[in-house]
Design a protein around this motif. Structure first.
Motif, mmCIF file in Angstrom:
data_model
loop_
_atom_site.group_PDB
_atom_site.id
_atom_site.type_symbol
_atom_site.label_atom_id
_atom_site.label_comp_id
_atom_site.label_asym_id
_atom_site.label_seq_id
_atom_site.Cartn_x
_atom_site.Cartn_y
_atom_site.Cartn_z
ATOM 1 N N THR A 1 0.826 -1.232 0.210
ATOM 2 C CA THR A 1 -0.181 0.166 0.116
ATOM 3 C C THR A 1 0.843 1.301 -0.055
ATOM 4 O O THR A 1 0.736 2.113 -0.697
ATOM 5 N N ILE A 2 1.981 1.299 0.849
ATOM 6 C CA ILE A 2 2.807 2.277 0.830
ATOM 7 C C ILE A 2 3.361 2.600 -0.418
ATOM 8 O O ILE A 2 3.628 3.739 -0.993
ATOM 9 N N LYS A 3 3.952 1.598 -1.061
ATOM 10 C CA LYS A 3 4.667 1.517 -2.350
ATOM 11 C C LYS A 3 3.708 2.088 -3.439
ATOM 12 O O LYS A 3 3.582 2.992 -4.228
ATOM 13 N N GLU A 4 2.346 1.677 -3.444
ATOM 14 C CA GLU A 4 1.205 2.104 -4.398
ATOM 15 C C GLU A 4 0.779 3.470 -4.295
ATOM 16 O O GLU A 4 0.644 4.267 -5.221
ATOM 17 N N LEU A 5 0.768 3.966 -2.759
ATOM 18 C CA LEU A 5 0.534 5.347 -2.737
ATOM 19 C C LEU A 5 1.754 6.182 -3.006
ATOM 20 O O LEU A 5 1.426 7.314 -3.861
ATOM 21 N N ARG A 6 3.023 5.779 -2.972
ATOM 22 C CA ARG A 6 4.304 6.541 -3.394
ATOM 23 C C ARG A 6 4.206 6.667 -4.688
ATOM 24 O O ARG A 6 4.618 7.831 -5.232
ATOM 25 N N GLU A 7 3.775 5.659 -5.518
ATOM 26 C CA GLU A 7 3.884 5.640 -7.129
ATOM 27 C C GLU A 7 2.626 6.740 -7.591
ATOM 28 O O GLU A 7 2.785 7.547 -8.635
ATOM 29 N N LYS A 8 1.580 6.779 -6.866
ATOM 30 C CA LYS A 8 0.353 7.592 -7.230
ATOM 31 C C LYS A 8 0.987 9.207 -6.763
ATOM 32 O O LYS A 8 0.374 9.914 -7.759
ATOM 33 N N THR A 9 1.202 9.222 -5.815
ATOM 34 C CA THR A 9 1.421 10.629 -5.262
ATOM 35 C C THR A 9 2.815 10.979 -5.419
ATOM 36 O O THR A 9 2.817 12.492 -5.623
ATOM 37 N N GLY A 10 3.937 10.472 -5.457
ATOM 38 C CA GLY A 10 5.276 10.768 -5.337
ATOM 39 C C GLY A 10 5.625 11.495 -4.228
ATOM 40 O O GLY A 10 6.918 11.992 -4.206
ATOM 41 N N LEU A 11 5.028 11.279 -3.037
ATOM 42 C CA LEU A 11 5.372 12.097 -1.881
ATOM 43 C C LEU A 11 6.226 11.006 -1.077
ATOM 44 O O LEU A 11 6.417 9.787 -1.441
ATOM 45 N N SER A 12 6.978 11.585 -0.109
ATOM 46 C CA SER A 12 7.951 10.860 0.634
ATOM 47 C C SER A 12 7.195 9.757 1.509
ATOM 48 O O SER A 12 5.961 9.903 1.618
ATOM 49 N N LEU A 13 8.033 8.659 1.707
ATOM 50 C CA LEU A 13 7.534 7.599 2.631
ATOM 51 C C LEU A 13 7.085 7.988 3.844
ATOM 52 O O LEU A 13 6.062 7.234 4.432
ATOM 53 N N SER A 14 7.658 8.961 4.684
ATOM 54 C CA SER A 14 7.407 9.144 6.044
ATOM 55 C C SER A 14 6.108 9.866 5.889
ATOM 56 O O SER A 14 5.069 9.602 6.690
ATOM 57 N N GLN A 15 5.600 10.896 4.850
ATOM 58 C CA GLN A 15 4.323 11.283 4.834
ATOM 59 C C GLN A 15 3.279 10.299 4.354
ATOM 60 O O GLN A 15 2.287 10.490 5.270
ATOM 61 N N ILE A 16 3.604 9.449 3.427
ATOM 62 C CA ILE A 16 2.717 8.427 3.307
ATOM 63 C C ILE A 16 2.191 7.586 4.560
ATOM 64 O O ILE A 16 1.177 7.211 4.764
ATOM 65 N N LYS A 17 3.338 6.984 5.240
ATOM 66 C CA LYS A 17 2.887 6.453 6.475
ATOM 67 C C LYS A 17 2.321 7.076 7.563
ATOM 68 O O LYS A 17 1.582 6.497 8.155
ATOM 69 N N LYS A 18 2.630 8.159 7.553
ATOM 70 C CA LYS A 18 1.818 9.201 8.587
ATOM 71 C C LYS A 18 0.263 8.968 8.270
ATOM 72 O O LYS A 18 -0.537 8.989 9.084
ATOM 73 N N ALA A 19 0.075 9.356 6.871
ATOM 74 C CA ALA A 19 -1.253 9.302 6.678
ATOM 75 C C ALA A 19 -2.029 8.087 6.802
ATOM 76 O O ALA A 19 -2.928 7.929 7.054
ATOM 77 N N LEU A 20 -1.348 7.073 6.503
ATOM 78 C CA LEU A 20 -1.592 5.660 6.698
ATOM 79 C C LEU A 20 -2.088 5.386 8.007
ATOM 80 O O LEU A 20 -3.083 4.809 8.481
#
Length: 154
Positions: free
Chosen positions: A3-22
């Motif tokens: 899920t983190i990888k998918e969101l990273r590909e979709k948004t291009g945002l940093s892993l820490s931002q994506i993890k925090k949002a999840l």
């Protein structure tokens, strides 16, 4: 992790931002996307008054050669303007203008929001508006980013 990888590909945002949002969304991908969109909008608002001192001019000519676009995408520094992803964004926006025929950037001409570039669904990802795509770029690059002008020839 998928899920983190998918969101990273979709948004291009940093892993820490994506993890925090999840984490805030309790693992729900759609809620995390909404949280990231809100965060992007807040970041864009904070940076809106910064001076746009650099940028790129992108061009796109449709395969038939009957439609062409020149678009200026501005940012704060030369460093970001020379970034390949920034230049690709400018090219994608020029392609969007070619296909969708907006008449203004933010309805300055009073023709309605459906013909305003920022309010149109982004050609490459219709789940986002062009404005939301630019907000994501602001969050990603850490700089104010705006389409300052475009011209469509046909």
């Amino acid at each position: 992790m998928d899920t983190i990888k998918e969101l990273r590909e979709k948004t291009g945002l940093s892993l820490s931002q994506i993890k925090k949002a999840l984490d805030q969304a309790g693992g729900d991908k759609e809620k995390a996307l909404a949280i990231l969109a809100e965060f992007s909008a807040a970041q864009a608002e904070k940076k809106a008054d910064r001076e746009l001192a650099s940028g790129v001019i992108a061009s796109y000519v449709h395969g038939t050669g009957t439609i062409g676009v020149l678009l200026e995408l501005c940012c704060e520094t030369d460093f970001v303007a020379k970034n390949e992803e920034f230049m690709a964004l400018a090219k994608d926006l020029a392609m969007h203008v070619c296909a969708m025929s907006p008449t203004s950037i933010d309805n300055e001409d009073g023709a309605g929001e459906e013909t305003a570039l920022l309010h149109q669904a982004f050609l490459k990802d219709p789940s986002l508006t062009v404005e939301q795509r630019l907000q994501g770029a602001i969050q990603k690059f850490g700089e104010n980013t705006k389409v300052t002008r475009f011209t469509r020839y046909s």
